[in-house]
Design an enzyme around this catalytic site. Structure first.
Site, PDB file in Angstrom:
ATOM      1  N   GLU A 216     -27.670  31.368  58.559  1.00  0.00           N
ATOM      2  CA  GLU A 216     -27.258  32.258  57.465  1.00  0.00           C
ATOM      3  C   GLU A 216     -28.306  32.173  56.364  1.00  0.00           C
ATOM      4  O   GLU A 216     -28.750  31.082  56.000  1.00  0.00           O
ATOM      5  CB  GLU A 216     -25.889  31.860  56.884  1.00  0.00           C
ATOM      6  CG  GLU A 216     -24.720  32.074  57.821  1.00  0.00           C
ATOM      7  CD  GLU A 216     -23.367  31.867  57.134  1.00  0.00           C
ATOM      8  OE1 GLU A 216     -23.307  31.946  55.883  1.00  0.00           O
ATOM      9  OE2 GLU A 216     -22.379  31.621  57.851  1.00  0.00           O
TER      10      GLU A 216
ATOM     11  N   GLU B  80     -19.801  25.486  58.948  1.00  0.00           N
ATOM     12  CA  GLU B  80     -19.827  24.882  57.616  1.00  0.00           C
ATOM     13  C   GLU B  80     -18.706  23.891  57.308  1.00  0.00           C
ATOM     14  O   GLU B  80     -18.012  24.042  56.300  1.00  0.00           O
ATOM     15  CB  GLU B  80     -19.829  25.994  56.547  1.00  0.00           C
ATOM     16  CG  GLU B  80     -21.068  26.849  56.577  1.00  0.00           C
ATOM     17  CD  GLU B  80     -21.155  27.853  55.428  1.00  0.00           C
ATOM     18  OE1 GLU B  80     -22.254  28.371  55.194  1.00  0.00           O
ATOM     19  OE2 GLU B  80     -20.116  28.115  54.774  1.00  0.00           O
TER      20      GLU B  80
END
Length: 421
Positions: free
Chosen positions: A313, A205
């Site tokens: 995720e 991320e």
């Protein structure tokens, strides 16, 4: 005729060779990834293990950086070691395999590999990483080694190790060079074990939402990581390790053509995208039906991408009610305790122990789980749920979902197979 005929054969064979130039340890693209993240183990997250933070008695301890910095070092070390020893054990790998899953994604911070001057982090995680790989091998699971925190923080999130308003990884060449060196180390550790560690994710991320300065560094870092992972032998010999890059919070179209075979004949690259519906006011305000529709609607967004696409995720949970989910000391949008938010309703019965969940809420979690699993398999290469376990947020965890009936014992045994039709 014969020479041109043979030339056609040679060209065809060359194309086939290029398409299968590496041999991954899992048949990505033909067999679906079904996995779970081992969150909160080798990188602390306050919402996953709030007790570790609450027990410090210091509200300024909000991440692993301050956990190591703002308390007695021997105390911090003993708490960390006890946590590493107990949070995930081989029995978890056994249970994950028994649930029909085939992958675990294992977040780890840069400080497991090296700590720079003035950085308070405590090392000692690497033996647990090695244990995890051994346990995965024992139970037929594949491990994605995921660098979850980089020097200077790549996103400012507490789960990068250091919570801050604006990340500094991208703006300091030394930070990036240190991260490159760590990826070389990880690639070297597992280059000859693709059967158990078929994928390395070079950074979780990175904050592409902070603009072109970040994205230009990230794009080059992905290219450098590809080289470091694909060529770990110090020669032209290639590894079979898949490189899992993250979309940096950009639409998939931004990455069209990037590190594909048309891009300098890159081989064995996959894209990781993370899909959550609760980190905005509009998200938490949606009805249950709207959440399901949004999940199903991802099919058109995800379909047809030019790399193996893994939703690395996601969660059946659809609120931000879990304690510390938005950070230690920060409330939730859903109940209006997050700064500037407008309450949607009470968090009571929506987070914590499943024993407090109504049957209708558990039915919704089942529908949410199925809508996403079905969509992510239909549109991409598979999925990895966040996360396996948490102290007090059962709506997020695969373990509690299995125990309480909103996740099936076999991940393809759907109660609502037509939910997205």
């Amino acid at each position: 005729m014969a020479p041109s005929f043979f030339r056609s054969i040679i060209i065809a064979c060359s194309s086939i060779y290029l398409a299968v130039a590496i041999s991954p340890g899992f048949p990505y693209g033909s067999e679906k990834v079904r996995g779970v993240n081992l969150g909160g183990w080798l990188v602390l997250e306050p919402w996953i293990t709030p007790s570790l933070f609450d027990n410090t008695g210091n509200s300024a301890i909000v991440d692993e950086y301050t956990f190591c910095q703002m308390q007695d070092r021997a105390t911090a070390q003993s708490v960390l070691e006890a946590h590493w020893d107990s949070w995930i054990t081989e029995s978890d790998f056994e249970a994950i395999a028994a649930a029909g899953l085939n992958h675990v994604r294992l977040p780890i911070g840069y400080w497991a590999f090296e700590v720079g001057p003035g950085e308070p982090y405590i090392s000692g995680q690497l033996p647990y990483l090695q244990n995890a790989v051994t346990w995965a091998g024992n139970h037929g699971l594949k491990v994605i080694v995921d660098l979850h925190g980089a020097p200077g923080s790549q996103n400012g999130f507490d789960n990068s190790g250091q919570r801050m308003d604006y990340p500094t990884w991208h703006s300091n060449g030394t930070n990036v060079a240190r991260t490159d060196a760590i990826i070389k180390t990880i690639a070297d550790m597992f280059k000859d074990n693709p059967g158990v560690v078929p994928i390395i994710a070079p950074l979780n991320e990175p904050a592409g939402f902070d603009g072109s300065d970040v994205l230009s560094v990230v794009r080059q870092y992905w290219r450098d990581s590809y080289g470091n992972i694909r060529y770990p032998y110090g020669s032209s010999q290639q590894s079979n390790t898949v490189v899992l890059i993250h979309d940096a919070f950009q639409p998939l179209s931004y990455w069209n053509g990037f590190l594909t075979t048309a891009d300098n004949n890159a081989q064995g690259v996959a894209m990781d995208t993370h899909i959550y519906q609760m980190f905005s006011d509009d998200g938490v305000a949606m009805s249950d039906d709207e959440h399901i529709q949004s999940a199903c609607g991802q099919k058109s967004t995800l379909s047809g991408f030019d790399l193996w696409l893994i939703v690395g995720e996601w969660t059946p949970a659809m609120t931000d009610c879990a304690t510390y989910l938005n950070g230690r000391g920060i409330g939730s949008r859903y109940d209006g305790s997050y700064p500037g938010s407008t309450a949607v309703g009470s968090c009571t019965g929506l987070t914590g122990s499943a024993s407090s969940f109504s049957s209708s809420y558990k039915t919704f979690l089942r529908k949410s789980w199925e809508a996403q699993a079905i969509t992510f398999e239909a549109a991409g290469a598979g999925w990895i749920q966040w996360t396996w376990k948490a102290e007090n947020a059962d709506e997020w965890t695969y373990q509690a979902g299995l125990m309480n009936g909103w996740i099936p014992q076999n991940p393809t045994s759907y109660k609502y197979p037509n939910i997205c039709d």
